[in-house]
Structure formats: C-alpha cells, structure tokens
Design a protein around this motif. Structure first.
Motif, PDB file in Angstrom:
ATOM      1  N   MET A   1      -6.731  -7.788  -4.686  1.00 12.29           N
ATOM      2  CA  MET A   1      -5.608  -8.061  -5.583  1.00 12.29           C
ATOM      3  C   MET A   1      -4.693  -9.091  -4.942  1.00 12.29           C
ATOM      4  N   HIS A   2      -4.190 -10.003  -5.749  1.00 13.15           N
ATOM      5  CA  HIS A   2      -3.381 -11.109  -5.226  1.00 13.15           C
ATOM      6  C   HIS A   2      -1.924 -11.040  -5.705  1.00 13.15           C
ATOM      7  N   VAL A   3      -1.528  -9.898  -6.254  1.00 12.96           N
ATOM      8  CA  VAL A   3      -0.136  -9.675  -6.638  1.00 12.96           C
ATOM      9  C   VAL A   3       0.275  -8.294  -6.172  1.00 12.96           C
ATOM     10  N   CYS A   4       1.593  -8.078  -6.025  1.00 16.22           N
ATOM     11  CA  CYS A   4       2.085  -6.784  -5.565  1.00 16.22           C
ATOM     12  C   CYS A   4       3.558  -6.653  -5.920  1.00 16.22           C
ATOM     13  N   LYS A   5       4.109  -5.483  -5.620  1.00 18.69           N
ATOM     14  CA  LYS A   5       5.547  -5.255  -5.714  1.00 18.69           C
ATOM     15  C   LYS A   5       6.001  -4.675  -4.381  1.00 18.69           C
ATOM     16  N   TYR A   6       7.302  -4.763  -4.142  1.00 18.51           N
ATOM     17  CA  TYR A   6       7.837  -4.224  -2.895  1.00 18.51           C
ATOM     18  C   TYR A   6       8.742  -3.018  -3.131  1.00 18.51           C
ATOM     19  N   ARG A   7       9.256  -2.885  -4.340  1.00 19.43           N
ATOM     20  CA  ARG A   7      10.096  -1.748  -4.701  1.00 19.43           C
ATOM     21  C   ARG A   7       9.702  -1.314  -6.100  1.00 19.43           C
ATOM     22  N   MET A   8       9.907  -0.044  -6.388  1.00 16.25           N
ATOM     23  CA  MET A   8       9.440   0.484  -7.668  1.00 16.25           C
ATOM     24  C   MET A   8      10.135  -0.175  -8.852  1.00 16.25           C
ATOM     25  N   ASN A   9      11.456  -0.259  -8.805  1.00 18.09           N
ATOM     26  CA  ASN A   9      12.211  -0.801  -9.944  1.00 18.09           C
ATOM     27  C   ASN A   9      12.715  -2.195  -9.618  1.00 18.09           C
ATOM     28  N   GLU A  10      11.814  -3.166  -9.731  1.00 20.65           N
ATOM     29  CA  GLU A  10      12.191  -4.538  -9.449  1.00 20.65           C
ATOM     30  C   GLU A  10      11.388  -5.473 -10.334  1.00 20.65           C
ATOM     31  N   PRO A  11      11.902  -6.677 -10.595  1.00 18.52           N
ATOM     32  CA  PRO A  11      11.099  -7.654 -11.315  1.00 18.52           C
ATOM     33  C   PRO A  11       9.906  -8.069 -10.468  1.00 18.52           C
ATOM     34  N   GLY A  12       8.913  -8.554 -11.104  1.00 14.41           N
ATOM     35  CA  GLY A  12       7.692  -8.946 -10.428  1.00 14.41           C
ATOM     36  C   GLY A  12       6.589  -9.051 -11.465  1.00 14.41           C
ATOM     37  N   PRO A  13       5.349  -8.998 -11.063  1.00 12.83           N
ATOM     38  CA  PRO A  13       4.892  -8.853  -9.694  1.00 12.83           C
ATOM     39  C   PRO A  13       5.047 -10.143  -8.896  1.00 12.83           C
ATOM     40  N   TYR A  14       4.952 -10.001  -7.576  1.00 12.84           N
ATOM     41  CA  TYR A  14       5.020 -11.139  -6.686  1.00 12.84           C
ATOM     42  C   TYR A  14       3.609 -11.512  -6.211  1.00 12.84           C
ATOM     43  N   PRO A  15       3.371 -12.782  -5.937  1.00 10.52           N
ATOM     44  CA  PRO A  15       2.094 -13.145  -5.322  1.00 10.52           C
ATOM     45  C   PRO A  15       2.035 -12.617  -3.889  1.00 10.52           C
ATOM     46  N   VAL A  16       0.833 -12.282  -3.447  1.00 14.20           N
ATOM     47  CA  VAL A  16       0.660 -11.906  -2.046  1.00 14.20           C
ATOM     48  C   VAL A  16       0.735 -13.197  -1.237  1.00 14.20           C
ATOM     49  N   ASP A  17       1.884 -13.414  -0.623  1.00 11.61           N
ATOM     50  CA  ASP A  17       2.188 -14.685   0.030  1.00 11.61           C
ATOM     51  C   ASP A  17       3.109 -14.417   1.215  1.00 11.61           C
ATOM     52  N   ARG A  18       2.891 -15.071   2.321  1.00 10.14           N
ATOM     53  CA  ARG A  18       3.671 -14.815   3.532  1.00 10.14           C
ATOM     54  C   ARG A  18       5.154 -15.090   3.336  1.00 10.14           C
ATOM     55  N   GLN A  19       5.493 -16.233   2.754  1.00  4.07           N
ATOM     56  CA  GLN A  19       6.908 -16.576   2.592  1.00  4.07           C
ATOM     57  C   GLN A  19       7.606 -15.616   1.635  1.00  4.07           C
ATOM     58  N   VAL A  20       6.911 -15.210   0.577  1.00  2.00           N
ATOM     59  CA  VAL A  20       7.497 -14.238  -0.354  1.00  2.00           C
ATOM     60  C   VAL A  20       7.691 -12.901   0.351  1.00  2.00           C
ATOM     61  N   PHE A  21       6.694 -12.482   1.116  1.00  2.74           N
ATOM     62  CA  PHE A  21       6.804 -11.223   1.860  1.00  2.74           C
ATOM     63  C   PHE A  21       8.016 -11.239   2.793  1.00  2.74           C
ATOM     64  N   GLU A  22       8.167 -12.317   3.536  1.00 10.36           N
ATOM     65  CA  GLU A  22       9.287 -12.400   4.476  1.00 10.36           C
ATOM     66  C   GLU A  22      10.624 -12.413   3.755  1.00 10.36           C
ATOM     67  N   ARG A  23      10.685 -13.126   2.631  1.00 13.27           N
ATOM     68  CA  ARG A  23      11.937 -13.191   1.874  1.00 13.27           C
ATOM     69  C   ARG A  23      12.319 -11.829   1.297  1.00 13.27           C
ATOM     70  N   GLU A  24      11.355 -11.096   0.771  1.00 12.14           N
ATOM     71  CA  GLU A  24      11.638  -9.844   0.085  1.00 12.14           C
ATOM     72  C   GLU A  24      11.817  -8.662   1.028  1.00 12.14           C
ATOM     73  N   THR A  25      11.263  -8.736   2.223  1.00 14.24           N
ATOM     74  CA  THR A  25      11.282  -7.574   3.113  1.00 14.24           C
ATOM     75  C   THR A  25      12.059  -7.791   4.403  1.00 14.24           C
TER      76      THR A  25
END
Length: 310
Positions: A1-25
């Motif tokens: 899978m190439h998309v994910c979420k980081y929190r249950m109640n949030e807009p998304g999904p986000y792409p599985v991407d290093r920069q997105v991961f670092e920004r969101e977490t």
C-alpha cells in the motif's frame, strides 16, 4: 500500500513518503520507535485502521522503487487497534477479493467504526453523495437511504472500509424513488428523464415532478462496485443508475471513489464546516430506533475515544 494515515480523525490519506512522514510525525513516538536495535516507522491503514510499518522510507529497496506500508501482525502501541480479522477482508491485504464477492464482518472493530462515522457525519455522507449525483436529497429520501443501509447491514459488508464510507452507504442501500428530489448540477440526468419519460417534469428549481396526475415508475441506485489496482495503488468505482422501469436504465454515471474528498470534509475546522444539524439529528433518531442501548453505548465510546485521539 502506498497511502496511509497517522491519526484516526485527520484528513488524508497521505502518500507513503519520507518528507510527509517527517512533517506529520516529527519522527516521534508512536510513529517512530526503536525495536530490536533498529528504528522503525509506523502509520495506520486508511481502510481498516490497523497499524502498518512503513518500509523503505530511509533506505533504498532492492525490490521496489517506492516505499510502502505493510500490515502488522501484532499491535503497535498508540496506533490504531490491532484486529486479526482484517487479514480476511482489508483490500490492501486481500487484493484478489477486493470488490468481488463479499461476506459480512462481525459487529465489532471496523464495522462499529463505520457506524460511528456515519452517525457523527451523516450530513457529510449525504454531501458526498449529492456532489457525486448532482442532486439534493430531501429529508425523507435521506431517511430512507439511511434506513435501507441499516436494513442491509451495510456497515458489516466486507468491501466497506474506512476509506469508502459515504459511497458504500449509497451502494449498500436499495434502489429508491428520486421523485421530488432536486437536480442541482446534472444536466445529463435532467435531459435523460425528460427524454425517456413524457409524463415527467422538472421545475425551475430542478425538482423532479410530473405534468399531470399519471403515475410513472422511477428509481435510482448505486451499483457495480469495482476495485482495480495500478502499480500498487487501489482505485474504486461504482455506477449511479436511474431507471424508468424495472429492467431498462435511462441514465448511467461512473463514479470514482475519492477517499480524500470525505477526509477533507472531516478535517474542516468548525468555523468552516457548515454542518447539517437536521441531518445529524435524523441519524441519531434512526439509530435510536434501530439499535439496542448496548450497541449505541459501544458506538458512543468509539466516538469519545477517537475524539480524544484527534
């Protein structure tokens, strides 16, 4: 899978991407943690809310050009709720069956989460379906839609996931009569009805009516849910169909299921949300008439817990 979420109640999904991961977490717990002497990255599956490990964010992969998410076979503290049954139905795990023949899940886990989402966001569910069809649903039509979805236990349908909730409410409801509904933004539907049904009329507001007293049959339904895959990405679609008689459609429209459209509505701040309080009250009344107090209490618990997580 190439998309994910980081929190249950949030807009998304986000792409599985290093920069997105670092920004969101911020590379903090619970998403980034040391296990067995190695740093590992985690997120949440957009379809089943189970924890997934993000593979290839920080190092090249010999077998894939893109980083991806892999479902965990165990809980990850702080990320979703592990449910072993998801391996039987989550579309990202069981690609071959997604969109095909489906059974029913137990009334727990994701089934309860879907019920909770519809209860808390029924106005937004309707808004998505209205945007897709170019129609404005009346209070009575909305009630029949919800009741039909509940009658068919659409929340337990294994191809209904957290990524396609509004569309599956439509899909798992029976065909309904759109007489009296308002066509707000669908010239093709307007023209199809007037061409196929001499007795039909559509007034200046777009409301479907009749020229005289003669009755004419009319029904609409969401049909032919389909899942396809392209380069590891999942695509879902269905058909919105209108019929003037039992066998012959007069209008068909392909609908591409866009999870980000629903997530966008869920993520709106309160001052821009424009909630439909009458539609939310309708959902509460219907739920109270359909479910025992014990089930309603479980649904409310989910809403409270996920509200705390947001």
């Amino acid at each position: 899978m190439h998309v994910c979420k980081y929190r249950m109640n949030e807009p998304g999904p986000y792409p599985v991407d290093r920069q997105v991961f670092e920004r969101e977490t911020g590379k903090q717990l619970p998403w980034y943690r040391k296990e067995d002497g190695k740093e590992r990255a985690y997120a949440i599956c957009e379809a089943c809310a189970s924890p997934v490990q993000l593979i290839g964010l920080f190092e090249p992969l010999p077998h894939s050009e893109r980083p991806y998410g892999k479902h965990m076979h165990r809980p990850v503290k702080g990320l979703g709720r592990f449910d072993p049954s998801v391996f039987e139905w989550c579309p990202y795990v069981r690609r071959s069956n997604a969109g095909g023949k489906a059974g029913k899940r137990p009334l727990e886990g994701v089934s309860l989460k879907i019920l909770a989402l519809v209860l808390a966001h029924f106005d937004r569910v309707l808004r998505i379906l209205e945007q897709e069809t170019g129609m404005r649903f009346s209070h009575t039509f909305a009630q029949k839609l919800l009741e039909s979805w509940l009658d068919g236990e659409g929340y337990r349908y294994t191809n209904a996931t957290l990524r396609n909730v509004p569309w599956m409410v439509g899909y798992r409801a029976r065909g309904l009569n759109p007489f009296g509904q308002q066509i707000t933004d669908n010239d093709g539907l307007r023209e199809a009805i007037l061409k196929a049904i001499p007795e039909a009329s559509i007034d200046e507001t777009g409301r479907i009516g009749k020229k005289g007293e003669a009755f004419y049959p009319l029904s609409c339904a969401f049909q032919h849910h389909k899942v396809s895959w392209e380069g590891g990405d999942m695509h879902e679609s269905m058909i919105f169909e209108v019929r003037s008689a039992a066998k012959q459609p007069i209008y068909e429209q392909r609908i591409e299921i866009r999870p980000e459209a629903f997530s966008y509505l869920l993520g709106l701040p309160p001052d821009k949300a424009k909630r439909g309080e009458k539609r939310l009250a309708l959902a509460r009344d219907v739920y109270r008439s359909r479910f025992k107090p014990a089930v309603l209490e479980r649904i409310e618990t989910i809403l409270t817990e996920e509200g705390d997580e947001a």
